[in-house]
Design an enzyme around this catalytic site. Structure first.
Site, PDB file in Angstrom:
ATOM      1  N   LEU A  83      -2.706  -1.425   9.198  1.00  0.00           N
ATOM      2  CA  LEU A  83      -1.433  -1.700   9.751  1.00  0.00           C
ATOM      3  C   LEU A  83      -1.651  -1.682  11.446  1.00  0.00           C
ATOM      4  O   LEU A  83      -0.851  -2.224  11.976  1.00  0.00           O
ATOM      5  CB  LEU A  83      -0.166  -1.039   9.368  1.00  0.00           C
ATOM      6  CG  LEU A  83       0.019  -1.285   7.856  1.00  0.00           C
ATOM      7  CD1 LEU A  83       1.397  -0.552   7.351  1.00  0.00           C
ATOM      8  CD2 LEU A  83       0.230  -2.811   7.826  1.00  0.00           C
ATOM      9  N   HIS A 107      -9.066   6.251   3.617  1.00  0.00           N
ATOM     10  CA  HIS A 107      -8.688   5.393   4.805  1.00  0.00           C
ATOM     11  C   HIS A 107      -7.557   6.125   5.448  1.00  0.00           C
ATOM     12  O   HIS A 107      -7.506   6.269   6.719  1.00  0.00           O
ATOM     13  CB  HIS A 107      -8.156   4.187   4.144  1.00  0.00           C
ATOM     14  CG  HIS A 107      -7.566   3.171   5.416  1.00  0.00           C
ATOM     15  ND1 HIS A 107      -8.341   1.921   5.778  1.00  0.00           N
ATOM     16  CD2 HIS A 107      -6.544   3.317   6.244  1.00  0.00           C
ATOM     17  CE1 HIS A 107      -7.742   1.580   6.815  1.00  0.00           C
ATOM     18  NE2 HIS A 107      -6.632   2.203   7.179  1.00  0.00           N
ATOM     19  N   HIS A 165      -7.291   8.610   9.038  1.00  0.00           N
ATOM     20  CA  HIS A 165      -6.230   8.555  10.356  1.00  0.00           C
ATOM     21  C   HIS A 165      -6.010   9.796  10.913  1.00  0.00           C
ATOM     22  O   HIS A 165      -5.716  10.135  12.107  1.00  0.00           O
ATOM     23  CB  HIS A 165      -4.962   7.791  10.019  1.00  0.00           C
ATOM     24  CG  HIS A 165      -5.049   6.298   9.966  1.00  0.00           C
ATOM     25  ND1 HIS A 165      -5.367   5.585  11.037  1.00  0.00           N
ATOM     26  CD2 HIS A 165      -4.911   5.607   8.908  1.00  0.00           C
ATOM     27  CE1 HIS A 165      -5.518   4.227  10.645  1.00  0.00           C
ATOM     28  NE2 HIS A 165      -5.044   3.950   9.398  1.00  0.00           N
TER      29      HIS A 165
HETATM   30 NI    NI Z   1      -4.918   2.543   8.424  1.00  0.00          NI
END
Ligand code: NI
Length: 185
Positions: free
Chosen positions: A99, A140, A144
């Site tokens: 995103l 994933h 972050h």
């Molecule tokens: Ni991501």
């Protein structure tokens, strides 16, 4: 409340996020807002740095995939103070998107199994091995929390192919269906 999603180029996406404890102010509200923000943007995962907060909080919704993967029916989970302890040796390449990097989809090679430690919303500790699609999404999202985005893990050539899109994100020129916050602009 839907929060703006921080795009590639925002410095917070490069921070190493910190663990929190149960005294973190308005955590329940933050988690609810993160689910709403993720759902609004049709995401399967969202990490707190993506809404501008350098803390180790992640939400995941795999229910949207349950038509093809019935094991994920009603699967919505919150991961607090999430850490990957170790990974298995076998790897697999799979397409990812993010995103915070709208419009980019690239194959990323990652381990198929991971050993994770985290707390749930009630601060109960969990320590488990995870595999399958969830292991992919966790890696994933937990990336972050360590200041990494998925394009860090593709080849320099593929990164070069996406350079124009990445520059547009930094400069706030990316068109997007959901509310975003770019570094410039
Ligand atoms: Ni991501």
């Amino acid at each position: 409340m839907i929060l703006p999603i921080y795009l590639y180029g925002q410095p917070v996406l490069r921070d190493v996020a910190k663990d929190i404890d149960a005294t973190y102010p308005e955590l329940k509200k933050l988690v609810a807002d993160m689910y709403e923000t993720m759902d609004n943007a049709d995401g399967v995962g969202l990490a707190a740095p993506q809404v501008g907060l350098p803390i180790r909080v992640v939400v995941v919704n795999l229910d949207v995939l349950s038509d093809s993967m019935p094991e994920y029916k009603d699967f919505r989970r919150t991961y607090i103070n999430a850490h990957i302890i170790e990974t298995g040796e076998e790897t697999v390449s799979m397409e990812e998107g993010c995103l915070s990097l709208p419009g980019i989809h690239e194959n990323v090679k990652r381990p198929t199994k991971i050993h994770v430690r985290y707390m749930d919303e009630d601060f109960n500790e969990h320590d488990e091995w995870v595999e399958g699609y969830l292991a992919r999404v966790m890696q994933h999202e937990f990336d972050h929390l360590d200041g990494h985005v998925f394009v860090d893990r593709i080849s320099p050539l593929r990164r070069q192919m996406n350079k124009r899109k990445l520059t547009a994100m930094v400069e706030g020129k990316t068109r997007c269906d959901y509310k975003v916050k770019s570094y410039k602009k």
